[in-house]
Design a protein around this motif. Structure first.
Motif, PDB file in Angstrom:
ATOM      1  N   VAL A 121       0.838  -1.318  -0.050  1.00  0.00           N
ATOM      2  CA  VAL A 121       0.011   0.007   0.072  1.00  0.00           C
ATOM      3  C   VAL A 121       0.712   1.365   0.138  1.00  0.00           C
ATOM      4  CG1 VAL A 121      -1.503   1.324   1.352  1.00  0.00           C
ATOM      5  CG2 VAL A 121      -2.042  -1.082   1.058  1.00  0.00           C
ATOM      6  N   THR A 122       1.894   1.472   0.789  1.00  0.00           N
ATOM      7  CA  THR A 122       2.567   2.519   0.768  1.00  0.00           C
ATOM      8  C   THR A 122       3.554   2.702  -0.538  1.00  0.00           C
ATOM      9  OG1 THR A 122       3.509   1.697   3.122  1.00  0.00           O
ATOM     10  CG2 THR A 122       4.713   3.489   2.271  1.00  0.00           C
ATOM     11  N   SER A 123       3.850   1.596  -1.001  1.00  0.00           N
ATOM     12  CA  SER A 123       4.340   1.732  -2.471  1.00  0.00           C
ATOM     13  C   SER A 123       3.640   2.328  -3.415  1.00  0.00           C
ATOM     14  CB  SER A 123       4.879   0.286  -2.745  1.00  0.00           C
ATOM     15  OG  SER A 123       5.524   0.244  -4.115  1.00  0.00           O
ATOM     16  N   VAL A 124       2.197   1.646  -3.491  1.00  0.00           N
ATOM     17  CA  VAL A 124       1.204   2.472  -4.497  1.00  0.00           C
ATOM     18  C   VAL A 124       0.956   3.806  -4.227  1.00  0.00           C
ATOM     19  CG1 VAL A 124      -1.048   2.002  -5.093  1.00  0.00           C
ATOM     20  CG2 VAL A 124       0.216   0.119  -4.942  1.00  0.00           C
ATOM     21  N   PHE A 141       1.211   7.007  -6.578  1.00  0.00           N
ATOM     22  CA  PHE A 141       0.176   7.854  -6.891  1.00  0.00           C
ATOM     23  C   PHE A 141       0.201   9.456  -6.569  1.00  0.00           C
ATOM     24  CE2 PHE A 141      -4.017   9.572  -5.397  1.00  0.00           C
ATOM     25  CZ  PHE A 141      -4.441   9.536  -6.374  1.00  0.00           C
ATOM     26  N   LEU A 142       0.871   9.585  -5.226  1.00  0.00           N
ATOM     27  CA  LEU A 142       1.062  11.091  -5.067  1.00  0.00           C
ATOM     28  C   LEU A 142       2.116  11.597  -5.991  1.00  0.00           C
ATOM     29  CD1 LEU A 142       0.979  10.621  -1.134  1.00  0.00           C
ATOM     30  CD2 LEU A 142      -0.749  11.717  -2.632  1.00  0.00           C
ATOM     31  N   GLY A 143       3.129  10.657  -6.281  1.00  0.00           N
ATOM     32  CA  GLY A 143       4.465  11.295  -7.198  1.00  0.00           C
ATOM     33  C   GLY A 143       3.799  11.634  -8.282  1.00  0.00           C
ATOM     34  N   MET A 144       2.975  11.074  -8.957  1.00  0.00           N
ATOM     35  CA  MET A 144       2.013  11.309 -10.280  1.00  0.00           C
ATOM     36  C   MET A 144       1.147  12.485 -10.120  1.00  0.00           C
ATOM     37  SD  MET A 144       1.479   7.809 -12.125  1.00  0.00           S
ATOM     38  CE  MET A 144       0.562   8.550 -13.568  1.00  0.00           C
ATOM     39  N   LYS A 145       0.651  12.562  -9.090  1.00  0.00           N
ATOM     40  CA  LYS A 145      -0.306  13.740  -8.798  1.00  0.00           C
ATOM     41  C   LYS A 145       0.571  14.992  -8.791  1.00  0.00           C
ATOM     42  CE  LYS A 145      -5.123  13.963  -6.928  1.00  0.00           C
ATOM     43  NZ  LYS A 145      -5.401  13.424  -8.394  1.00  0.00           N
ATOM     44  N   ILE A 146       1.695  15.077  -8.005  1.00  0.00           N
ATOM     45  CA  ILE A 146       2.414  16.238  -7.926  1.00  0.00           C
ATOM     46  C   ILE A 146       2.979  16.513  -9.347  1.00  0.00           C
ATOM     47  CG2 ILE A 146       4.636  16.992  -6.944  1.00  0.00           C
ATOM     48  CD1 ILE A 146       3.898  14.967  -4.530  1.00  0.00           C
ATOM     49  N   VAL A 187       9.569  17.267  -3.666  1.00  0.00           N
ATOM     50  CA  VAL A 187       8.296  17.006  -2.903  1.00  0.00           C
ATOM     51  C   VAL A 187       8.269  15.297  -2.929  1.00  0.00           C
ATOM     52  CG1 VAL A 187       6.002  16.914  -2.905  1.00  0.00           C
ATOM     53  CG2 VAL A 187       7.103  19.115  -3.463  1.00  0.00           C
ATOM     54  N   MET A 188       8.210  14.931  -4.274  1.00  0.00           N
ATOM     55  CA  MET A 188       8.039  13.494  -4.341  1.00  0.00           C
ATOM     56  C   MET A 188       9.218  12.632  -3.409  1.00  0.00           C
ATOM     57  SD  MET A 188       8.031  11.106  -7.576  1.00  0.00           S
ATOM     58  CE  MET A 188       8.398   9.543  -7.160  1.00  0.00           C
ATOM     59  N   GLY A 189      10.463  13.276  -3.577  1.00  0.00           N
ATOM     60  CA  GLY A 189      11.516  12.506  -2.971  1.00  0.00           C
ATOM     61  C   GLY A 189      11.396  12.230  -1.557  1.00  0.00           C
ATOM     62  N   PHE A 190      11.015  13.557  -0.848  1.00  0.00           N
ATOM     63  CA  PHE A 190      11.010  13.516   0.556  1.00  0.00           C
ATOM     64  C   PHE A 190       9.642  12.731   0.828  1.00  0.00           C
ATOM     65  CE2 PHE A 190      13.430  17.569   0.159  1.00  0.00           C
ATOM     66  CZ  PHE A 190      14.550  16.926   0.755  1.00  0.00           C
ATOM     67  N   LEU A 191       8.551  12.971   0.307  1.00  0.00           N
ATOM     68  CA  LEU A 191       7.223  12.003   0.442  1.00  0.00           C
ATOM     69  C   LEU A 191       7.741  10.552   0.560  1.00  0.00           C
ATOM     70  CD1 LEU A 191       4.357  13.313  -1.687  1.00  0.00           C
ATOM     71  CD2 LEU A 191       4.150  11.490   0.300  1.00  0.00           C
ATOM     72  N   LEU A 192       8.535   9.918  -0.341  1.00  0.00           N
ATOM     73  CA  LEU A 192       8.878   8.690  -0.556  1.00  0.00           C
ATOM     74  C   LEU A 192       9.704   8.350   0.955  1.00  0.00           C
ATOM     75  CD1 LEU A 192       9.314   7.411  -4.131  1.00  0.00           C
ATOM     76  CD2 LEU A 192       9.011   6.061  -2.231  1.00  0.00           C
ATOM     77  N   ALA A 193      10.874   8.938   0.884  1.00  0.00           N
ATOM     78  CA  ALA A 193      11.672   8.660   1.900  1.00  0.00           C
ATOM     79  C   ALA A 193      11.020   8.732   3.342  1.00  0.00           C
ATOM     80  CB  ALA A 193      12.831   9.602   1.994  1.00  0.00           C
ATOM     81  N   ALA A 194      10.128   9.753   3.568  1.00  0.00           N
ATOM     82  CA  ALA A 194       9.512   9.903   4.854  1.00  0.00           C
ATOM     83  C   ALA A 194       8.418   8.701   4.955  1.00  0.00           C
ATOM     84  CB  ALA A 194       9.045  11.353   5.246  1.00  0.00           C
TER      85      ALA A 194
END
Length: 667
Positions: free
Chosen positions: A52-55, A59-64, A93-100
């Motif tokens: 779920v985290t991966s998906v 999804f958020l990355g594509m939205k951004i 934004v996407m990089g930090f989202l994923l790492a965090a």
């Protein structure tokens, strides 16, 4: 996800015949541990959490990215510096989202599982390995599906639009243009994001599993136990500081400052990270401790562990820069490839393939050195933290990686909106830098996949209670051979999927050009939706066979041939997969940039090769089209094949150790 979750529960639950009684521990028979059924249930939960985290991250990355691309185009009216900041920040934004996200979910899961497991840390961290499996299994579909989607559209749009009809790239008259621009996000943002998230989750899991049976786990020291997570959290802080160097401390004024600025990001984050790791290793770790090493405990000092992480970190930087040297059109390798286009497409293809094979040399040595150093200091734990070191600056790596597709889309939007020539030039400059940084990102992903896979392999061997893997036994050797063949089989499937999907796309685009009156004149609109549908259907249908190959191989081998053969298969696929992945993605990147080099006509040499539409340029376009599935579908998906097979074997290790090897038991 659901099907695989059920499989995990049934297989792991059957290890002790679904009993709910407490069992003696795997590594220490005198102590009593939680039942195998608990491990099965918790592994299933952590698998679902990882998936779920991966998906969600993808999804958020594509939205951004889809919010950011149009804004980048608009900012480009004010100048290249403003556009760069917009594109870079949205990538960040996407990089930090994923790492965090990866860190937060993992930390919460460990603390919640601890409520049930109490002092049984071996069982606790064994159950956590499901998290890495979940992250990577979703990444497989994101990468393969995304790669097929984007390349079917790209190849289709290029072949008919540029080669047959001579209309520019991203021209709104081309029916496949929307599918092509959507595809950039699917493959490079959702795919790349979930891929690096998978690596990150798995290297954390591999380190935690080994630590749980070392002195940290035996003496229940919680802070040093979470050393892998502490490295990642320092990484986030370091990347935050590093990002400011690109956007706030230095303003970008001219086009030629873009690429150096992105490269500076990597160097600054690596230097700061080295200091950060030094501090953390001194504070969080006891001065001396023991690490589990195939059956006995090895004494390790805290400075040795610091060196393991640092070696991985710097190896990542070296791999990044070597990749850049071989794929950026500022250096001689790509210029040689561009030069070979004078004599047609065949020489271009030959030079490009040779470049890809040659580009394996230094990265492989870098990986080899880091493996040797980290293993001799801290056994398998050393390799796991070296992988974490390479991935510790993941937020910066993803920022410069997601920046590519965003600026690519910005160029497409500028072209389709009919904005002035000046703006298109600015977005093209951003995009050319993004191409190189995307290649650097792929280099990181492949290098870290090799280390992660080896660390998981070590954890698997410890868990399956194999003391040595002997290459000379026939069981292991046949595994090696078959394992080395798997990446080729997998690449064949993905390349063919792209080919057949592109074929459908080309037919559809030709049909529209031939049947819609006024399309070439720009008076009628093409039917974009049909092309998007072709790409979507193809990617969903075609990602199932390669996905099944990766997911089923460890299960089939483990159940029928047992753990020794499986260890051979893992080693074989690791050894051959890394080479193909590096050479494929660098060949593709070099062809793409050779074409861009000719199109831009920035130097005297490039001007002699053509304007667009000259024979050398046509040869370069053919090379680029061949390179597309190499660099965006089969190359990057291979690193998931390597990791996924290893992490899956680790999760199912208890089952294989008790019930595996059916064929050898019969005889």
């Amino acid at each position: 996800m659901v099907a695989f979750a059920i499989l995990i529960f049934v297989f792991l639950g059957s290890v002790e015949g679904f009993s709910t009684k407490s069992q003696p521990c795997t590594y220490d028979q005198s102590k009593i541990c939680k039942p195998a059924l608990a491990t099965a249930a918790f592994s299933t939960i952590s698998f679902l959490l990882g998936a779920v985290t991966s998906v969600v991250s993808g999804f958020l990355g594509m939205k951004i990215a889809t919010y950011a691309n149009a804004r980048t185009t608009l900012e480009a009216r004010k100048g290249v510096g403003k556009a760069f900041i917009t594109a870079f920040r949205s990538g960040a934004v996407m990089g930090f989202l994923l790492a965090a996200n990866g860190l937060l979910v993992l930390y919460i899961a460990i603390n919640l599982f601890k409520i049930y497991y109490g002092d049984d840390w071996g069982g606790l961290f064994e159950a956590i390995t499901g998290y890495g499996l979940g992250g990577s299994s979703m990444a497989l579909f994101g990468r393969v599906g995304g790669g097929i989607y984007t390349k079917a559209a790209d190849v289709g749009a290029d072949l008919v639009g540029k080669v047959e009809r001579n209309i520019p790239e991203d021209d709104p008259r081309n029916p496949a243009v929307i599918a092509d621009n959507v595809g950039d996000n699917v493959g490079d943002i959702a795919g790349m994001g979930s891929d690096l998230f998978g690596s990150y989750a798995e290297s954390s899991c591999a380190a935690l599993v080994v630590a749980s049976i070392s002195s940290f786990g035996i003496n229940h020291e919680f802070t040093p136990m979470l050393y892998p997570l502490i490295i990642s959290s320092v990484g986030i802080i370091v990347c935050l500081i590093t990002t400011l160097f690109a956007t706030d401390f230095f303003e970008i004024k001219a086009v030629k400052e873009i690429e150096p600025s992105l490269k500076r990001q990597l160097i600054i984050s690596t230097v700061l990270m080295t200091i950060g790791i030094g501090v953390v290793s001194w504070v969080a770790l006891p001065s001396s401790f023991t690490i589990f090493n195939f059956g006995d405990q090895k004494v390790v000092k805290n400075w040795q562990l610091f060196l393991c992480v640092a070696v991985g970190l710097w190896a990542g930087l070296i791999i990044g820069f070597v990749t850049e040297y071989y794929t950026s059109n500022a250096y001689s390798p790509v210029q040689d490839v561009a030069d070979s286009c004078r004599t047609g497409a065949a020489t271009n293809v030959i030079f490009g393939l040779a470049l890809g094979y040659k580009s394996c040399i230094i990265p492989i040595f870098a990986i080899a050195v880091s493996i040797f150093v980290s293993f001799s200091f801290a056994a398998m734990y050393g390799i796991a933290v070296a992988a974490l070191g390479m991935l510790s600056t993941i937020a910066t790596g993803l920022a410069i990686d997601a920046y590519g597709p965003i600026s690519d889309n910005a160029g497409g939007i500028a072209e389709m909106a009919g904005m002035s020539h000046r703006i298109r030039e600015r977005t093209d400059a951003l995009d050319a830098a993004g191409n190189t940084t995307a290649a650097i990102g792929k280099g990181f992903a492949i290098g870290s996949a090799a280390l992660v896979s080896l660390a998981l392999f070590g954890a698997f061997v410890s868990r399956a209670a194999i003391s040595t893997v002997d290459v000379l036994t026939p069981k292991v050797f046949i595994g090696l051979l078959v394992g080395a063949m798997l990446p080729y089989w997998f690449s064949a499937m993905t390349m063919k999927s792209v080919g057949s999907a592109a074929l459908k796309m080309v037919e559809e685009v030709r049909r529209q050009f031939n049947t819609i009156p006024g399309l070439m004149e720009g008076t009628a609109k093409p039917d974009y939706a049909t092309c998007v549908k072709i790409s979507t259907d193809a990617s969903i249908k075609e990602m199932i066979p390669p996905g099944a190959l990766v997911m089923l191989t460890p299960l089939v081998v483990g159940i029928f041939f047992g753990v020794e053969t499986l260890s051979g298969v893992l080693a074989g696929s690791l050894v051959s997969g890394v080479q193909i992945a590096i050479s494929a993605s660098n060949t593709g990147g070099a062809w793409d940039n050779a074409k861009k080099y000719i199109e831009a006509g920035a130097s005297e040499h490039a001007k002699t090769l053509g304007p667009k539409g000259s024979d050398p340029h046509k040869a370069a376009v053919i090379g680029d089209t061949i390179g597309d599935p190499l660099k965006d579908t089969s190359g990057p998906s291979l690193n998931i094949l390597i990791k996924l097979m290893a992490v899956e074997s680790l999760v199912f290790a208890p089952f294989f150790a008790t019930h595996g090897g059916l064929l050898f038991k019969i005889f």
